[in-house]
Write a protein that holds these residues in place. Structure first.
Motif, short mmCIF file in Angstrom:
data_model
loop_
_atom_site.label_atom_id
_atom_site.label_comp_id
_atom_site.label_asym_id
_atom_site.label_seq_id
_atom_site.Cartn_x
_atom_site.Cartn_y
_atom_site.Cartn_z
N UNK A 284 32.47 46.37 36.42
CA UNK A 284 32.13 47.59 36.04
C UNK A 284 30.66 47.78 35.66
N UNK A 285 29.86 48.67 35.73
CA UNK A 285 28.78 49.00 35.32
C UNK A 285 28.94 49.96 34.16
N UNK A 286 28.51 49.62 33.03
CA UNK A 286 28.60 50.82 31.98
C UNK A 286 27.40 50.83 31.12
N UNK A 287 27.31 52.34 30.51
CA UNK A 287 26.00 52.56 29.78
C UNK A 287 26.69 52.62 28.42
N UNK A 288 26.14 51.97 27.57
CA UNK A 288 26.30 52.27 26.05
C UNK A 288 24.97 52.70 25.25
N UNK A 289 24.96 53.84 24.67
CA UNK A 289 23.59 54.15 24.10
C UNK A 289 22.43 54.21 25.15
N UNK A 290 21.48 53.41 24.84
CA UNK A 290 20.45 53.41 25.63
C UNK A 290 20.39 52.16 26.73
N UNK A 291 21.53 51.13 26.63
CA UNK A 291 21.64 49.88 27.30
C UNK A 291 22.81 49.94 28.30
N UNK A 292 22.19 49.56 29.49
CA UNK A 292 23.17 49.38 30.85
C UNK A 292 23.71 48.01 31.03
N UNK A 293 25.09 47.92 31.05
CA UNK A 293 25.48 46.34 31.27
C UNK A 293 26.41 46.51 32.39
N UNK A 294 26.88 45.16 32.94
CA UNK A 294 27.66 45.10 34.16
C UNK A 294 28.82 43.91 33.14
N UNK A 295 30.11 44.69 33.24
CA UNK A 295 31.32 43.85 32.82
C UNK A 295 31.88 43.04 34.18
N UNK A 296 32.25 41.80 33.87
CA UNK A 296 32.73 41.05 35.08
C UNK A 296 34.17 40.43 34.48
N UNK A 297 35.26 40.48 35.24
CA UNK A 297 36.56 40.06 35.11
C UNK A 297 37.10 39.45 36.30
N UNK A 298 38.09 38.71 36.20
CA UNK A 298 38.83 38.04 37.38
C UNK A 298 39.69 39.37 37.98
N UNK A 299 40.11 39.12 39.31
CA UNK A 299 40.99 40.08 39.81
C UNK A 299 42.31 40.46 38.99
N UNK A 300 42.69 41.92 39.39
CA UNK A 300 43.84 42.41 38.70
C UNK A 300 44.96 41.52 38.80
N UNK A 301 45.21 40.90 39.92
CA UNK A 301 46.28 40.03 40.13
C UNK A 301 45.71 38.57 40.02
N UNK A 302 45.74 38.15 38.63
CA UNK A 302 45.28 36.90 38.34
C UNK A 302 45.77 35.70 39.18
N UNK A 303 44.93 34.91 39.67
CA UNK A 303 45.23 33.56 40.20
C UNK A 303 45.38 32.38 39.24
N UNK A 304 45.78 31.47 39.68
CA UNK A 304 45.97 30.20 38.86
C UNK A 304 44.96 29.72 38.07
N UNK A 305 43.53 29.72 38.81
CA UNK A 305 42.35 29.03 38.13
C UNK A 305 41.44 30.41 37.99
N UNK A 306 42.00 31.57 37.90
CA UNK A 306 40.77 32.79 37.80
C UNK A 306 39.98 32.65 36.60
N UNK A 307 40.71 32.56 35.34
CA UNK A 307 40.03 32.46 34.13
C UNK A 307 39.19 31.39 34.07
#
Length: 328
Positions: A26-49
């Motif tokens: 997800x790309x998100x802006x908070x205040x004047x800063x832009x970030x990208x949040x990265x997380x594993x798939x919605x259906x987690x696999x065994x070694x995703x985390x």
């Protein structure tokens, strides 16, 4: 973000970044800063985390090196915050994915596109030259016997897909033939180093100002292994007329890219590694990537991934095994 001491402000933009088939970004802006949040798939696999935690650590370690990697802003290794998934924030890279679209300057100039291709070879050569022990990553991965166990490891992965309900089993012609060739022709000597693990054009962000690589992205398969497999991966997926292309590509359609031979020559100029067995690494990349893509097909059959993506990646897996058979 507050606990990490990041600048406060309202969230004014939250946009999902599409194009991948696994992790969520997800790309998100908070205040004047832009970030990208990265997380594993919605259906987690065994070694995703575990993979994402390793990714955070490697990106932080690469910060002082010449490698074009996004900068980590903050990481959360606690899976309870997002209901089971770890995640991290990284800097937003002002660049573009050349497989999706090209800025007008890049689209109009074949010389720029040619240099973009050579830049891909130089960028991954830089990663292979990093001293992983010196940057604090000596305990990442298990390089001992890395090449020896590749064939068995990925045949085992293919067998494991039988656990997915609704998966009819692998229909990948030539898997056994390619596996046998890889075992019989394995390089006898090699040198461990950092490898990205999924290096192709869709995982490269380019500068809008010119042909320079802005960032290598999608580090979920990073490990200490044999970096020449990254070059093999780039060659296996390179958009030439033999099934190498993984997905429709704006830069491939525009033309002007260097040949595989030019990529190898460019990499050779920026590495201390012996490329005598590079065809073996390309075959291994076809074999491994084909099995990885088949995993999404198996998950799609079980309703854990979109059916259309599963069908498309199954077709690409067949193409990669066909390419491998032609090479051997």
């Amino acid at each position: 973000m507050d606990d990490q001491g990041l600048p406060p402000g309202d969230f004014t933009e939250v946009t999902e970044l599409t194009g991948g088939t696994q992790n969520v970004m997800l790309r998100l802006r908070r205040g004047d800063q832009v970030y990208v949040l990265r997380r594993p798939p919605r259906h987690l696999r065994k070694r995703s985390n575990d993979a994402l935690i390793r990714e955070m650590r490697v990106l932080a370690a690469l910060a002082p090196t010449p490698v074009r990697a996004p900068a980590i802003v903050a990481g959360c290794p606690d899976p309870e915050v997002l209901g089971g998934a770890v995640f991290y924030l990284m800097e937003h890279v002002d660049g573009f994915n050349a497989t999706v679209s090209l800025p007008s300057r890049h689209a109009a100039d074949a010389a720029i596109r040619h240099e973009m291709g050579l830049g891909a070879a130089r960028a991954i050569a830089a990663l292979g030259e990093v001293d992983h022990v010196a940057v604090g990553l000596g305990d990442v991965g298990n390089p001992t016997g890395f090449l020896d166990r590749q064939v068995g490891r990925w045949l085992g992965e293919l067998d494991s897909y039988a656990a997915f309900d609704g998966y009819p089993g692998p229909d990948l012609p030539g898997v056994a033939e390619v596996a046998d060739w890889l075992d019989r022709n394995r390089p006898s000597t090699w040198r461990p180093g950092l490898m990205h693990g999924d290096y192709h054009l869709a995982n490269i962000m380019y500068s809008r100002a010119g042909p320079q690589v802005a960032a290598i992205v999608d580090w979920e398969m990073v490990t200490v292994g044999d970096p020449l497999l990254d070059l093999g991966w780039l060659l296996a997926t390179w958009p030439e007329t033999d099934g190498g292309l993984i997905r429709p590509s704006a830069i491939a359609d525009a033309g002007g890219l260097p040949s595989r031979a030019e990529l190898i020559a460019c990499y050779a100029e920026h590495t201390s590694r012996d490329l005598a067995a590079i065809i073996w690494y390309r075959v291994l990349a076809c074999f491994k990537l084909g099995i990885v893509l088949e995993g999404t097909h198996a998950r799609a059959c079980a309703g854990k991934a979109p059916a259309g993506i599963g069908d498309r990646l199954h077709a690409h897996a067949i193409g990669l095994l066909t390419q491998a058979r032609s090479l051997i």
